[in-house]
Design an enzyme around this catalytic site. Structure first.
Site, PDB file in Angstrom:
ATOM      1  N   GLY A  45      48.693   9.105  75.211  1.00  0.00           N
ATOM      2  CA  GLY A  45      48.765   8.615  76.585  1.00  0.00           C
ATOM      3  C   GLY A  45      47.674   9.191  77.475  1.00  0.00           C
ATOM      4  CB  SER A  46      46.092  12.496  77.774  1.00  0.00           C
ATOM      5  OG  SER A  46      47.286  13.003  78.305  1.00  0.00           O
ATOM      6  CB  SER A  85      45.864  17.608  77.849  1.00  0.00           C
ATOM      7  OG  SER A  85      47.148  17.906  77.325  1.00  0.00           O
ATOM      8  CB  SER A  87      51.622  18.679  77.957  1.00  0.00           C
ATOM      9  OG  SER A  87      50.632  18.689  76.931  1.00  0.00           O
ATOM     10  CB  THR A  90      47.316  17.887  73.497  1.00  0.00           C
ATOM     11  OG1 THR A  90      48.480  17.374  74.145  1.00  0.00           O
ATOM     12  CG2 THR A  90      47.016  17.055  72.274  1.00  0.00           C
ATOM     13  NE  ARG A 133      55.940   6.045  76.460  1.00  0.00           N
ATOM     14  CZ  ARG A 133      56.624   7.122  76.119  1.00  0.00           C
ATOM     15  NH1 ARG A 133      55.987   8.275  75.942  1.00  0.00           N
ATOM     16  NH2 ARG A 133      57.928   7.079  75.931  1.00  0.00           N
ATOM     17  CD  GLU A 200      53.195   7.019  72.953  1.00  0.00           C
ATOM     18  OE1 GLU A 200      53.687   7.990  73.552  1.00  0.00           O
ATOM     19  OE2 GLU A 200      51.995   6.729  73.028  1.00  0.00           O
ATOM     20  CG  HIS A 216      31.325  -9.466  60.963  1.00  0.00           C
ATOM     21  ND1 HIS A 216      30.222 -10.213  60.624  1.00  0.00           N
ATOM     22  CD2 HIS A 216      31.320  -9.379  62.311  1.00  0.00           C
ATOM     23  CE1 HIS A 216      29.566 -10.547  61.725  1.00  0.00           C
ATOM     24  NE2 HIS A 216      30.207 -10.052  62.761  1.00  0.00           N
ATOM     25  CE  LYS A 295      52.190  16.115  71.339  1.00  0.00           C
ATOM     26  NZ  LYS A 295      52.215  15.768  72.750  1.00  0.00           N
TER      27      LYS A 295
HETATM   28  C1  F6R Z   1      52.607   9.457  75.744  1.00  0.00           C
HETATM   29  C2  F6R Z   1      52.871  10.580  74.872  1.00  0.00           C
HETATM   30  C3  F6R Z   1      51.841  11.015  73.891  1.00  0.00           C
HETATM   31  C4  F6R Z   1      51.018  12.155  74.520  1.00  0.00           C
HETATM   32  C5  F6R Z   1      50.124  12.780  73.457  1.00  0.00           C
HETATM   33  C6  F6R Z   1      49.220  13.868  74.015  1.00  0.00           C
HETATM   34  O1  F6R Z   1      53.647   9.281  76.644  1.00  0.00           O
HETATM   35  O2  F6R Z   1      53.894  11.213  74.992  1.00  0.00           O
HETATM   36  O3  F6R Z   1      51.025   9.960  73.462  1.00  0.00           O
HETATM   37  O4  F6R Z   1      50.251  11.657  75.591  1.00  0.00           O
HETATM   38  O5  F6R Z   1      50.920  13.321  72.447  1.00  0.00           O
HETATM   39  O6  F6R Z   1      49.914  14.778  74.824  1.00  0.00           O
HETATM   40  P1  F6R Z   1      49.355  15.108  76.260  1.00  0.00           P
HETATM   41  O7  F6R Z   1      49.252  13.812  76.993  1.00  0.00           O
HETATM   42  O8  F6R Z   1      50.346  16.034  76.869  1.00  0.00           O
HETATM   43  O9  F6R Z   1      48.024  15.771  76.042  1.00  0.00           O
END
Ligand code: F6R
Length: 300
Positions: A45-46, A85, A87, A90, A133, A200, A216, A295
């Site tokens: 999402g980021s 990011s 959060s 990541t 997201r 998601e 192609h 994660k």
């Molecule tokens: C979207 C989602 C994931 C996170 C991705 C990266 O809602 O939960 O696609 O965006 O795992 O984490 P962040 O965005 O925190 O860096």
């Protein structure tokens, strides 16, 4: 979550990014200036912010090359990096940002907090949403304000993202069929975002094919249905490729204005449609247990 999408305009950042001209990190001075190469690092999402900035830079002919980084590994030698990011924690994004700094490449972060906020690089802090997201408007406009501050790029800033029930219903129907989302490379970010939202929120797995490359190879194996994306703003070569695809493979065409307002309005409807698909499938659109579990299983 539906509430977030319905009120997306509330999250659009209205004020310019406050960035220094230079900063110190680990005893080294990093100059924030108009680099020819812009790396945008981020995942999921980021990460889609990099894809959308790349689309816009192509359509609007912005004076820098955008390279999207969605991995730990980063081999760039010069340029500027925006690390996104939600959060701030990541692993891939943090690793790419550290590698950039080691090579003398200035990094600017966009985050709600976490390790990225504490790294010691300039940060644009964004407000939280129900999920990364759902925070697309604030992450996207944060990146645009950074680009305005550094490169002076122009962009529109919508006041409202009007809701069109017919569009939401068309998207819900089309995406429920788990289509292949087909888009030209100038709309690649939109295509991946549509797929990611279906993954998601709705927990279904449509795929993406990008033109002209898909003409192609994929075209020979394709059966449809497709969700084809086009725009009045893309190069005529790309428009023609989309039209020709729909002459051969059954599907539906969606027209997206490649402005900030057009992109956010279309993606708001994609969000709403995929939440509705989740509801009809009896799954929770907000929870992403496999992403969280992966994660957890990785070394911290
Ligand atoms: C979207 C989602 C994931 C996170 C991705 C990266 O809602 O939960 O696609 O965006 O795992 O984490 P962040 O965005 O925190 O860096």
């Amino acid at each position: 979550m539906l509430d977030d999408y319905m009120n997306w305009e509330r999250y659009i950042l209205k004020t310019p990014a406050d960035l220094p001209d230079r900063y110190n990190y680990g005893g080294r001075v990093y100059e924030i200036s108009q680099a020819e190469r812009l790396y945008v690092a981020g995942m999921g999402g980021s990460g889609v912010i990099g894809d959308l900035i790349r689309d816009l830079s192509m359509v609007r002919d912005w004076p820098f090359e955008v390279i999207v980084v969605k991995d730990y590994f980063f081999k760039g030698k010069s340029g500027l990096m925006i690390a996104v990011s939600y959060s701030g924690n990541t692993a891939e994004t943090l690793t790419a940002a550290r590698l950039a700094l080691e090579r003398g490449i200035p990094v600017i972060g966009i985050t709600t907090g976490g390790k990225l906020a504490e790294m010691g690089v300039p940060i644009v802090k964004i407000p939280k949403a129900s999920a990364p997201r759902a925070a697309l408007p604030q992450m996207f406009t944060a990146a645009l304000w950074i680009l305005r501050r550094i490169y002076g790029v122009a962009f529109d800033l919508p006041e409202v993202l009007p809701y069109d029930q017919k569009l939401a219903e068309r998207l819900e129907r089309a995406l429920s069929a788990r289509p292949t989302v087909v888009a030209p490379s100038s709309m690649q970010g939109i295509a991946y975002r549509v797929k990611n939202e279906a993954n998601e929120n709705a927990k279904i797995d449509p795929s993406v094919e990008i033109l002209p490359e898909a003409h192609h190879n994929w075209i020979e194996g394709a059966r449809g249905p497709i969700v084809a994306l086009t725009s009045p703003d893309i190069p005529p070569e790309h428009k023609l490729r989309v039209e020709l695809t729909l002459q051969l493979i059954p599907g539906e065409l969606f027209d997206v204005s490649m402005t900030v307002s057009g992109i956010l309005t279309f993606l708001k409807h994609v969000g709403i449609a995929t939440v509705r698909i989740a509801e009809s499938r009896n799954v929770d659109p907000l929870k992403t247990p496999r992403i969280e579990e992966l994660k957890r299983r990785l070394p911290q």
